[in-house]
Each structure stands twice: as C-alpha cells, then as structure tokens.
Motif scaffolding. Structure first.
Motif, mmCIF file in Angstrom:
data_model
loop_
_atom_site.group_PDB
_atom_site.id
_atom_site.type_symbol
_atom_site.label_atom_id
_atom_site.label_comp_id
_atom_site.label_asym_id
_atom_site.label_seq_id
_atom_site.Cartn_x
_atom_site.Cartn_y
_atom_site.Cartn_z
ATOM 1 N N PRO A 245 0.979 -1.336 -0.002
ATOM 2 C CA PRO A 245 0.021 -0.092 -0.079
ATOM 3 C C PRO A 245 0.778 1.369 0.050
ATOM 4 C CG PRO A 245 -0.595 -1.350 1.896
ATOM 5 C CD PRO A 245 0.647 -2.103 1.366
ATOM 6 N N ALA A 246 2.019 1.202 0.467
ATOM 7 C CA ALA A 246 2.561 2.595 0.844
ATOM 8 C C ALA A 246 3.539 2.868 -0.533
ATOM 9 C CB ALA A 246 3.862 2.258 1.896
ATOM 10 N N HIS A 247 3.760 1.940 -1.408
ATOM 11 C CA HIS A 247 4.346 2.392 -2.587
ATOM 12 C C HIS A 247 4.379 1.025 -3.427
ATOM 13 C CE1 HIS A 247 7.866 3.624 -5.267
ATOM 14 N NE2 HIS A 247 6.907 4.496 -5.712
ATOM 15 N N GLN A 248 3.476 1.060 -4.209
ATOM 16 C CA GLN A 248 2.894 -0.181 -5.011
ATOM 17 C C GLN A 248 4.208 -0.779 -5.713
ATOM 18 O OE1 GLN A 248 2.191 -1.753 -8.292
ATOM 19 N NE2 GLN A 248 1.433 -3.703 -7.326
ATOM 20 N N SER A 249 4.563 -1.915 -5.448
ATOM 21 C CA SER A 249 5.689 -2.599 -6.390
ATOM 22 C C SER A 249 4.950 -3.360 -7.680
ATOM 23 C CB SER A 249 6.515 -3.583 -5.687
ATOM 24 O OG SER A 249 7.301 -4.349 -6.537
ATOM 25 N N PRO A 250 5.273 -3.072 -8.900
ATOM 26 C CA PRO A 250 6.254 -2.049 -9.318
ATOM 27 C C PRO A 250 5.548 -0.618 -9.679
ATOM 28 C CG PRO A 250 5.506 -3.364 -11.155
ATOM 29 C CD PRO A 250 4.620 -3.644 -10.076
ATOM 30 N N THR A 251 4.307 -0.446 -9.679
ATOM 31 C CA THR A 251 3.689 0.924 -10.367
ATOM 32 C C THR A 251 3.924 2.063 -9.637
ATOM 33 O OG1 THR A 251 1.388 0.705 -9.292
ATOM 34 C CG2 THR A 251 1.822 -0.609 -11.190
ATOM 35 N N THR A 256 -5.216 4.570 -2.228
ATOM 36 C CA THR A 256 -5.907 5.933 -1.928
ATOM 37 C C THR A 256 -6.550 5.429 -0.557
ATOM 38 O OG1 THR A 256 -7.825 4.905 -3.178
ATOM 39 C CG2 THR A 256 -6.139 6.540 -4.289
ATOM 40 N N PRO A 257 -7.114 6.533 0.356
ATOM 41 C CA PRO A 257 -7.737 6.396 1.543
ATOM 42 C C PRO A 257 -8.877 5.553 1.288
ATOM 43 C CG PRO A 257 -7.048 8.632 1.170
ATOM 44 C CD PRO A 257 -6.716 7.857 -0.094
ATOM 45 N N ALA A 258 -9.696 5.675 0.115
ATOM 46 C CA ALA A 258 -10.887 5.136 -0.133
ATOM 47 C C ALA A 258 -10.719 3.594 -0.407
ATOM 48 C CB ALA A 258 -11.732 5.761 -1.400
ATOM 49 N N ARG A 259 -9.572 3.468 -1.198
ATOM 50 C CA ARG A 259 -9.176 1.822 -1.207
ATOM 51 C C ARG A 259 -8.775 1.223 0.179
ATOM 52 N NH1 ARG A 259 -7.971 0.638 -6.827
ATOM 53 N NH2 ARG A 259 -9.901 1.267 -7.960
ATOM 54 N N ARG A 260 -8.125 2.124 0.905
ATOM 55 C CA ARG A 260 -7.639 1.547 1.956
ATOM 56 C C ARG A 260 -8.971 1.147 2.959
ATOM 57 N NH1 ARG A 260 -2.631 3.288 4.096
ATOM 58 N NH2 ARG A 260 -3.412 3.567 6.074
ATOM 59 N N ARG A 261 -9.887 1.988 3.020
ATOM 60 C CA ARG A 261 -11.053 1.641 3.705
ATOM 61 C C ARG A 261 -11.762 0.572 3.061
ATOM 62 N NH1 ARG A 261 -11.471 7.249 3.701
ATOM 63 N NH2 ARG A 261 -12.857 7.144 2.026
ATOM 64 N N ALA A 262 -11.990 0.357 1.771
ATOM 65 C CA ALA A 262 -12.598 -0.717 1.157
ATOM 66 C C ALA A 262 -11.905 -2.056 1.372
ATOM 67 C CB ALA A 262 -12.830 -0.334 -0.384
ATOM 68 N N LEU A 263 -10.482 -2.044 1.274
ATOM 69 C CA LEU A 263 -9.797 -3.177 1.562
ATOM 70 C C LEU A 263 -10.014 -3.629 3.076
ATOM 71 C CD1 LEU A 263 -7.702 -5.026 0.141
ATOM 72 C CD2 LEU A 263 -6.050 -3.549 1.170
ATOM 73 N N ILE A 264 -10.054 -2.970 3.910
ATOM 74 C CA ILE A 264 -10.301 -3.333 5.442
ATOM 75 C C ILE A 264 -11.564 -3.923 5.630
ATOM 76 C CG2 ILE A 264 -10.258 -2.303 7.795
ATOM 77 C CD1 ILE A 264 -7.770 -0.993 7.209
ATOM 78 N N ALA A 265 -12.635 -3.097 4.788
ATOM 79 C CA ALA A 265 -13.965 -3.684 4.794
ATOM 80 C C ALA A 265 -14.142 -5.139 4.242
ATOM 81 C CB ALA A 265 -15.019 -2.925 4.006
ATOM 82 N N TRP A 266 -13.553 -5.386 3.111
ATOM 83 C CA TRP A 266 -13.345 -6.522 2.440
ATOM 84 C C TRP A 266 -12.750 -7.700 3.473
ATOM 85 C CZ3 TRP A 266 -8.855 -9.485 1.991
ATOM 86 C CH2 TRP A 266 -8.903 -10.765 1.431
ATOM 87 N N ALA A 267 -11.851 -7.394 4.289
ATOM 88 C CA ALA A 267 -11.145 -8.306 5.189
ATOM 89 C C ALA A 267 -12.205 -8.728 6.292
ATOM 90 C CB ALA A 267 -9.823 -7.850 5.678
#
Ligand SMILES: Cc1ncc(COP(=O)(O)O)c(C=O)c1O
Length: 466
Positions: A245-251, A256-267
């Motif tokens: 999450p901090a710096h995607q390897s390799p892109t 983003t904050p929205a994706r962070r929230r979504a990822l945690i909700a997914w888990a």
C-alpha cells in the motif's frame, strides 16, 4: 576476495595408516590435498609441531616432509617460519569452479536495489562491538525463535511511532527479511486450510513463486491508479491478499484512502487476511507516509517490514506484526526453519534503533534518493520529454510511460546493446502482454546522479518515437 595469503587452516584432515611408511603417506596426502584444491594457494599448513602432535608422529618426520614438498614447489616457507601452499602449486584433479562471465550493464536502472554504498558500516560495526561487549553469556545460546525481546520491544515502539502500527513485543516476530516473513505467513495460512491468495497484478513475481511453493494458488488482481482493485479482489473469492500500500511494487501507486477503507471492509466481510508489505514506507518525499494499514485492523493485517532498503539486503533482517490467530504457527515455523534470527545482529539493530542512529541514517539516505529522483526527472525532461514518469511519491523506482509506437522489449534490448540496463513492466505481469502500452520500471536507488544523466543521455534516441 583473493589475497596471496589467506588465513590459516590450523588443522587439516589427513588419514595415515600406521602400518605403512609414514613419511611417504604424509607427503602423498598433502600433495593430493593441494592438487585437488582442498588446500588452496596461500593457505597456511599446520606448524610441524602441531601436525606431529595431532598425528602422533615425530616432528622431524613432518619437517622432512615439508622440505620435500618445498623442493617440489608445492609449498613455500616464509621468513617467520610459516609453511604455506605456494601460489602456483600444480592442481590437476579438481576442475576450478569459475563463474560464467556475466555481462553487467555499465549503468543499471534495476528496480528494488537500494544504494549499496550507503550501508552505515561504521555505525553497524560499532553497534556489533557494543553488543559483543555487553551481551550476557547466557544470551549466546538459542533464543526465542520469535526474536530478541529487546529488539521486539524497541521495534514495536518504533513501528507504533513512525508507522502508526498497532505493535507490541508479543505480536512481533523477527525474520530473515520480508521474503521469509512472507513465507512464514503463507505457510501459516496454508496450514489453516487456505487454498488461494490474491496478489497484485502487476506485482512482485517472487510472491507468486512463494505462494506456489507452499501449495497456494496465486490469483492476480488488477492494480489501477488508486492501487489494488478491491471489487475485483472480492470477485476472486480469495480470503487472503498480499499488497504494497505505501508504494505499490512496481507501479509506484499509493493506495488511496477510499481503497484502504474498502480493503479493510473486504477483510472484515470475508474474514480475510491482508498481508501488508510495507515496501518503501521509509522513503516518502512529498509528505509523511500514510500510516500502515495494520494500525487500522491489527487482527486482520500481517505487517511485513525489512532492513533491506533502509540498511542493506545483505543483513537479511526483517520483522512481522502478526495477528494473534497466526502467531503460534508463525513462531513454530520460524523455529523449525532456523531456530530464530542471528542474536548479535538483532541486538545491533536494536541498538541502532534505540540510539536514534537508524533514523538519522534514514534521513541521510532519503536526501540522497531525493537527489537521484530529481536527476531522473530532469534527465528525462531534457532528453525524452514525451516520456512521462509516474509513481514518484515514494521509494526509488518510477514507472516511465513510453510514447506510442515504441515497443517495451525492443527498447530494453536496444538499451542492453549500449550496456544500459532497463526493465520492462511486462516482467511484473502475471501474464506477459505484448500488446500492453510500453512501460519501463526505472530504479534509481543504486545509480548515482552522474550515471542517471549519462544513462538517460545514452539511450535518449531510443525513448523518442521515430
Ligand atoms: C516487493 C518487495 N518487497 C520487499 C522486498 C524486500 O525483501 P527482503 O526483505 O527479503 O530483502 C523486496 C525486495 O526486492 C521486494 O521486491
């Protein structure tokens, strides 16, 4: 490293049959050891007194034997009395093991390599000396396989302060770098019955290999400009995912904050596990790095960190923050694999962290990487203005989008002809796609400012459409 005189092997394994003439046997044994390379040029032979004592024979016999080998050119005797294998002693039987010549590019923009010259060798050796002086004798034995209590405590404090992680010594495990942390995690997940793990695509090819090695199917999930696509992740049905999450390897994208929230909700919804590779978190340039995901959901996230980028890959030291449900399995696997990380190195790292030297070193290298990053931007602006750079917020690699009409493989191959190492994004895709837009993953961690300018100037014409 070669030197004329290597350190001495004070002992050498020779077999002597006491029922046969001793001197001839001893000479033959030593000649064979030299010819086959068991005794290398420059190696010191045992003293005549020591060898006589070890073999239970007279010292005079050994002295005569050494004199014979000296006259045959197998050994030389130095002024101080040392007898050593001579530099040009004839070896015949053992074929020399020679590394195949590798053609290294003159300048290599390989991603993932930190500035190898920046390892704080003096600080590290001082820390090791300090530890060796003070470490109580009882700590020279096997320790807790989860790691030194001192390092786990200091590290937990550091990760809480700097990465907003939810860390305590009890949930911290010291491992041999990220790679082993990932192995221990995936193994624990497979033991709990998981069959698949989702991985970022493009992403780190090694984690797909590791997943397969513990019997898990790696399911690729696309990464876009916001990070991993959480809806696509959900659609895979996987209950574990590895993310950067901090710096995607390799892109180089930051989740983003929205994706962070979504990822945690997914888990939460899947009763899933997020394996957070805290890749490049130490090197954010435009502002402070966002905190680790682990701090938001410590019972759902395994945080993996490493000294490979901050100090040097050669140290092989890393850490894991483990949810309670995986902790015992991880710790037991670590015990089985290697009985724990090297104790003295762990204490030395604890010392660097505790004295603030680790963070001081990070500040120094962060400035150096910022200069290299600026040099890359400048060099591309000057020589190939139609190449756009992305993913520069952190770390020491960026993705270069090449103008239409250029082929990724063709540019990489043509640059190699000029001894410039380039690396295409295709190598990071789960399935190589020759029709995908041409992208390069440009690592600048181990390339000096001068070499960045020189390297880009050397391939400038390759980066422009004809
Ligand atoms: C994606 C990723 N994460 C982490 C690391 C660090 O790995 P390790 O700590 O095993 O050296 C690397 C090494 O290149 C990497 O590519």
């Amino acid at each position: 490293m070669t030197s004329e005189w290597t350190s001495s092997p004070r002992e050498v394994l020779l077999s002597i049959d006491r029922d046969r003439p001793l001197r001839a046997q001893l000479e033959r044994e030593l000649r064979d050891a030299i010819r086959t390379g068991r005794l290398a040029p420059g190696q010191r032979l045992p003293s005549s007194r020591g060898l006589a004592r070890d073999l239970g024979i007279s010292r005079g016999l050994v002295t005569e034997c050494y004199a014979q080998l000296r006259s045959e050119g197998y050994v030389v005797t130095r002024a101080g009395g040392d007898t050593r294998v001579s530099g040009d002693a004839g070896r015949s039987a053992a074929p020399a093991v020679v590394d195949a010549p590798r053609r290294r590019p003159r300048i290599d923009f390989r991603p993932g390599v930190p500035d190898l010259s920046s390892f704080p060798a003096t600080e590290w050796s001082r820390a090791v000396q300090h530890v060796c002086r003070l470490l109580p004798v009882e700590r020279h034995g096997y320790g807790d396989p989860a790691g030194s209590a001192v390092l786990r405590t200091v590290l937990a404090g550091y990760l809480g302060r700097v990465r907003a992680a939810c860390a305590g010594a009890a949930s911290t495990v010291i491992c041999s770098g990220y790679q082993q942390g990932l192995y221990l995690t995936l193994h624990a997940l497979a033991e709990r019955g998981l069959r698949t793990v989702a991985v970022e695509d493009p992403g780190d090819a090694e984690c797909r290999v590791l997943a397969a090695a513990v019997g898990l199917d790696a399911v690729p999930v696309p990464v876009d400009d916001d990070g991993i696509d959480v809806s696509a992740l959900d659609a895979t049905g996987a209950r574990a995912v590895i993310v950067t999450p901090a710096h995607q390897s390799p892109t180089g994208v930051v989740l983003t904050p929205a994706r962070r929230r979504a990822l945690i909700a997914w888990a939460g919804a899947r009763d899933g596990v997020i394996v957070e590779d805290d890749y490049d978190a130490e090197f954010r340039y435009d502002r402070s790095p966002v905190g680790a995901l682990q701090g938001l959901a410590p019972e759902r996230v395994v945080l993996l960190g490493s000294t490979s980028k901050s100090l040097a890959p050669a140290l092989r030291l890393g850490w894991m923050l483990c949810p309670a449900r995986l902790l015992d399995a991880v710790r037991e696997r670590k015990r089985l694999v290697d009985r724990g990380a090297p104790a003295i190195d762990q204490e030395a790292l604890a010392h660097l962290l505790d004295t603030g030297r680790y963070e001081r070193h990070l500040r120094t290298v962060r400035r150096r990487y910022a200069q290299r990053r600026a040099a890359l931007v400048e060099a591309l602006n000057r020589h190939a203005p139609r190449v756009s750079l992305h993913g520069l917020a952190a770390g020491f690699h960026a993705v270069a989008r090449l103008p239409d009409g250029l082929g990724e493989n063709a540019v990489v191959a043509a640059a190699a002809e000029r001894s410039i190492g380039l690396h295409g994004l295709n190598g990071f895709r789960a399935v190589s796609d020759p029709t995908a837009p041409a992208r390069l993953v440009l690592g600048f961690g181990n390339v000096t400012v001068d070499d960045i300018h020189d390297g880009i100037a050397t391939i400038a014409d390759l980066l422009r459409p004809s």
